[in-house]
Each structure stands twice: as C-alpha cells, then as structure tokens.
Design a protein around this motif. Sequence first.
Motif, PDB file in Angstrom:
ATOM      1  N   ALA A 115       0.841  -1.214   0.000  1.00  0.00           N
ATOM      2  CA  ALA A 115       0.000   0.000   0.000  1.00  0.00           C
ATOM      3  C   ALA A 115       0.871   1.257   0.000  1.00  0.00           C
ATOM      4  CB  ALA A 115      -0.934  -0.005   1.203  1.00  0.00           C
ATOM      5  N   LEU A 124      -1.156   4.421  -1.501  1.00  0.00           N
ATOM      6  CA  LEU A 124      -2.552   4.333  -1.081  1.00  0.00           C
ATOM      7  C   LEU A 124      -2.607   4.682   0.405  1.00  0.00           C
ATOM      8  CD1 LEU A 124      -3.693   1.029  -2.830  1.00  0.00           C
ATOM      9  CD2 LEU A 124      -4.397   3.355  -3.396  1.00  0.00           C
ATOM     10  N   ILE A 127      -6.940  -3.104   0.182  1.00  0.00           N
ATOM     11  CA  ILE A 127      -6.834  -3.390  -1.266  1.00  0.00           C
ATOM     12  C   ILE A 127      -5.801  -4.487  -1.521  1.00  0.00           C
ATOM     13  CG2 ILE A 127      -6.217  -2.415  -3.529  1.00  0.00           C
ATOM     14  CD1 ILE A 127      -8.930  -1.497  -2.513  1.00  0.00           C
ATOM     15  N   GLU A 145      -9.942  -7.733 -10.396  1.00  0.00           N
ATOM     16  CA  GLU A 145      -9.823  -6.396 -10.986  1.00  0.00           C
ATOM     17  C   GLU A 145     -11.191  -5.787 -11.290  1.00  0.00           C
ATOM     18  OE1 GLU A 145      -5.481  -7.221 -13.067  1.00  0.00           O
ATOM     19  OE2 GLU A 145      -7.281  -7.282 -14.297  1.00  0.00           O
ATOM     20  N   ILE A 191     -12.864  -4.434  -8.179  1.00  0.00           N
ATOM     21  CA  ILE A 191     -12.309  -3.139  -7.766  1.00  0.00           C
ATOM     22  C   ILE A 191     -12.845  -2.020  -8.657  1.00  0.00           C
ATOM     23  CG2 ILE A 191     -10.171  -1.783  -7.646  1.00  0.00           C
ATOM     24  CD1 ILE A 191      -8.772  -4.420  -6.763  1.00  0.00           C
ATOM     25  N   TRP A 245     -14.995   1.220  -7.218  1.00  0.00           N
ATOM     26  CA  TRP A 245     -14.498   2.591  -7.279  1.00  0.00           C
ATOM     27  C   TRP A 245     -14.185   2.970  -8.728  1.00  0.00           C
ATOM     28  CZ3 TRP A 245     -11.929  -0.670  -3.567  1.00  0.00           C
ATOM     29  CH2 TRP A 245     -12.353  -0.453  -2.252  1.00  0.00           C
ATOM     30  N   ASN A 260     -11.625   5.933  -9.715  1.00  0.00           N
ATOM     31  CA  ASN A 260     -11.031   6.512  -8.522  1.00  0.00           C
ATOM     32  C   ASN A 260      -9.775   5.729  -8.133  1.00  0.00           C
ATOM     33  OD1 ASN A 260     -10.584   7.931  -6.212  1.00  0.00           O
ATOM     34  ND2 ASN A 260     -12.309   7.093  -5.075  1.00  0.00           N
ATOM     35  N   ASN A 261      -8.617   6.311  -8.358  1.00  0.00           N
ATOM     36  CA  ASN A 261      -7.340   5.653  -8.038  1.00  0.00           C
ATOM     37  C   ASN A 261      -7.205   4.291  -8.718  1.00  0.00           C
ATOM     38  OD1 ASN A 261      -6.355   7.706  -6.356  1.00  0.00           O
ATOM     39  ND2 ASN A 261      -7.496   6.893  -4.608  1.00  0.00           N
ATOM     40  N   GLU A 262      -7.760   4.184  -9.920  1.00  0.00           N
ATOM     41  CA  GLU A 262      -7.811   2.914 -10.626  1.00  0.00           C
ATOM     42  C   GLU A 262      -6.444   2.235 -10.728  1.00  0.00           C
ATOM     43  OE1 GLU A 262     -10.856   3.183 -13.842  1.00  0.00           O
ATOM     44  OE2 GLU A 262      -9.124   2.522 -14.994  1.00  0.00           O
ATOM     45  N   ARG A 305      -3.602   2.766  -9.129  1.00  0.00           N
ATOM     46  CA  ARG A 305      -2.973   2.425  -7.845  1.00  0.00           C
ATOM     47  C   ARG A 305      -3.678   1.253  -7.171  1.00  0.00           C
ATOM     48  NH1 ARG A 305      -2.311   7.870  -4.655  1.00  0.00           N
ATOM     49  NH2 ARG A 305      -4.208   8.405  -5.737  1.00  0.00           N
ATOM     50  N   ASN A 306      -5.013   1.240  -7.181  1.00  0.00           N
ATOM     51  CA  ASN A 306      -5.756   0.119  -6.580  1.00  0.00           C
ATOM     52  C   ASN A 306      -5.457  -1.193  -7.301  1.00  0.00           C
ATOM     53  OD1 ASN A 306      -7.039   1.633  -4.593  1.00  0.00           O
ATOM     54  ND2 ASN A 306      -8.824   2.070  -5.865  1.00  0.00           N
ATOM     55  N   ALA A 345      -3.422  -4.375  -5.625  1.00  0.00           N
ATOM     56  CA  ALA A 345      -4.101  -5.676  -5.526  1.00  0.00           C
ATOM     57  C   ALA A 345      -3.370  -6.723  -6.367  1.00  0.00           C
ATOM     58  CB  ALA A 345      -5.552  -5.545  -5.966  1.00  0.00           C
TER      59      ALA A 345
END
Length: 185
Positions: free
Chosen positions: A119, A124, A134, A152, A155, A159, A162-164, A166-167, A171
């Motif tokens: 993270a 994050l 995440i 994927e 996620i 969201w 939103n922070n696609e 990075r999330n 993950a």
Amino acid sequence: MNNMLELRINGFGGQGSVTLAHLLAQAALENGEQGQALPFFGVERRGAPVRAAVRMSPSSIHAHSQCELPDYVVVMSEKLTKAAVSEGITEKGSVIINAPYAEAVEKYCTWQVDAEAIAREAELFSADGPIINIPLFGAVCRVLNIPQNIMEQTILNKWPGNNEARNLGAAGKAYNEVKLCPMLF
C-alpha cells in the motif's frame, strides 16, 4: 455436498475490514457464486478491534448468523494474531496475515503478504495510514483461487475511475506476492 467457505476478518477500526468483506462477497458474485458480507458492529471507534465475515458458496447460502468457526481467518495486523485465532477457526483452517515476514501461525496453514508495504509503495493512504484492504483483497483472491480478472473487475465496479491504477497495481502485486509460510513442525 456443502462447498461453502467462511472467512473472518480481524482488524482495527479504520483499516477497512468491513470494506474488505464487501469486496470479497462481491468478487464471489462476479465469479458466479453466492456471497455474503457480515459486518460485526460492536463499539465503533477508530483503532478498536473490528470483525467482519464473508460467506462464499457455489450454491444458495441459507445461513445468516455470524461465522463462529471460519475456514479462513484474515489478520490485518500482527498484533491481532493470537486474539484472531483464539476466537475460533476450523481444525484445518488457514490464516492469511498482513506481516512483513513469513511465519506460520501455530498449527495453521498460513499465507503471508506485506500489505502495508504494498500500500505504501502504491501510495494508497488515508488519514489513518496505508490502505491495506486493497492489497489484502488481492492476496485473499489468490489464496481462494478467484481469477485475477474477477478481482480487478470487482475493484473497478466498487471505485470506478477513482485511483484505478494504484488500486489495481496494489491488488495485483499482492495477488502475485502472497506466499505460503513454512510450517513450524
């Protein structure tokens, strides 16, 4: 034959235990199975121990009680390891733990991922620190053989936009880095 899996998530308030439970239940649904997220609402405050649970099954789920003897226990902080295991786990249960080092928990099959480092690397953060749910979601998906594309999509549905990157990056990294710890005996 009952193929239902039960998971309990032990964390501290603010770490995203309930959100992790919802993500896992949604991933089960995205994967064509049934899923239930079971948040446990006790004393609500940041930093207090928090529990949530998840049920997943290829067929209908008729149970609506809390999970007393889960097949998997997800430990979001090493500080909760003993308490999490002592709350109950099946005899052949597994532990999935956020920890910097791989070390088996008692007699249980233990999976380890350094969700906090992942993270931090993905930048994050929340006001409370790194968002570890995440990467833990990615690790649990891998352990449960939930395909990475389902992880994927879950996620992205939760969201959108939103922070696609990075999330998904966090993950995905945890999905690939979670490892089985050597047993102590």
